[in-house]
Design a protein around this motif. Structure first.
Motif: not given
Length: 269
Positions: A39, A33-37, A41
């Motif tokens: 990164l 899982i990565t965020n919109e930037d 998670l």
């Protein structure tokens, strides 16, 4: 390792060991899982218990296998019965002759033909099970009738029998002929597994709402765990002269009544 490479895992089958030591089939899906930037998670794991799915899949495979086996058995049984009738007719004719040794040999032939006809009859019963008709019956009386039928075998080995009924069991809807056949097969199987001076116990229980259970316990040597799952499979037998149909027919009759059959055995006890 797959997740670190950026791969996704979708529906991978694994075995998950529970704290009890038993294993359960699990379908595992996972991804990072990565965020919109962009990164990172963490990871998301989804585990789905597929025990019931596996059971249903195995049941479907078993039914398909039994259907194919039943069709084959019906054809084979039909082809066998015709020559058996001819052989028995000739043997009966020869048995009427009073030549030394010939009549005895012919009578032995007749006995063997009758035995084979019995095997064929079992085969046909298994291959083409008829729809059962249920009527209200006293289960205890059916058990006692089945024990009476196997009485000579019980007496030959001096086996003690006991029927236990701890609660009231009103008449239940069963087919008396088929259920008696199932009980008889179970009792014969138990007698053959026991040494002389053994014991056979039948426990009846009222489960409510018209449901009931019959538990058959014998003092035999027990069955290895790795063999128990195959006991109700057609043509599986541990006896030198067994047909492997007795317990398969029992399973079929129980299933036709909407019930289930299971075994609980420990070798040497």
């Amino acid at each position: 390792a797959a997740l670190k490479r950026g791969e996704k895992i979708i529906g991978q089958e694994i075995a998950l060991e529970a704290t009890t030591g038993t294993e359960r089939p699990i379908s595992l899906s996972a991804s990072g899982i990565t965020n919109e930037d962009g990164l990172f998670l963490g990871y998301l794991f989804i585990l789905h218990d597929t025990t019931e799915v596996k059971r249903l899949q195995n049941e479907v495979k078993r039914n398909e296998r039994l259907t194919a086996l039943g069709n084959l058995a019906a054809g084979v049984a039909h082809e066998i019965r015709n020559p058996l009738s001819s052989i028995k007719g000739l043997a009966t004719f020869i048995a009427g002759k009073e030549q030394t040794g010939v009549a005895d040999a012919a009578r032995t032939m007749i006995e063997e033909v009758d035995r084979l006809n019995g095997v064929v009859a079992e085969l046909l019963d298994f291959a083409r099970p008829a729809a059962i008709t249920k009527t209200p019956q006293d289960i205890k009386l059916l058990v006692q009738d089945a024990l009476r039928l196997v009485g000579p075998d019980l007496q030959a080995k001096q086996i003690q029998t006991e029927v236990i009924q701890n609660d009231m069991l009103p008449p239940v809807m069963v087919n008396p002929e088929k259920l008696t056949q199932a009980l008889l097969n179970l009792f014969i199987n138990a007698v053959q597994a026991m040494e002389p001076d053994g014991s056979l116990q039948v426990a009846l229980r009222n489960n409510g709402d018209g449901d009931f259970s019959i538990a058959v316990k014998d003092s035999g040597c027990g069955i290895a765990e790795d063999m128990q799952a195959a006991l109700f499979t057609p043509y599986f037998t541990t006896k030198p002269n067994g047909t492997g149909l007795g317990l398969a027919i029992v399973d079929q009759i129980v299933e036709a009544h909407g019930g289930i059959i299971s075994i609980n055995s420990t070798p040497g006890t």
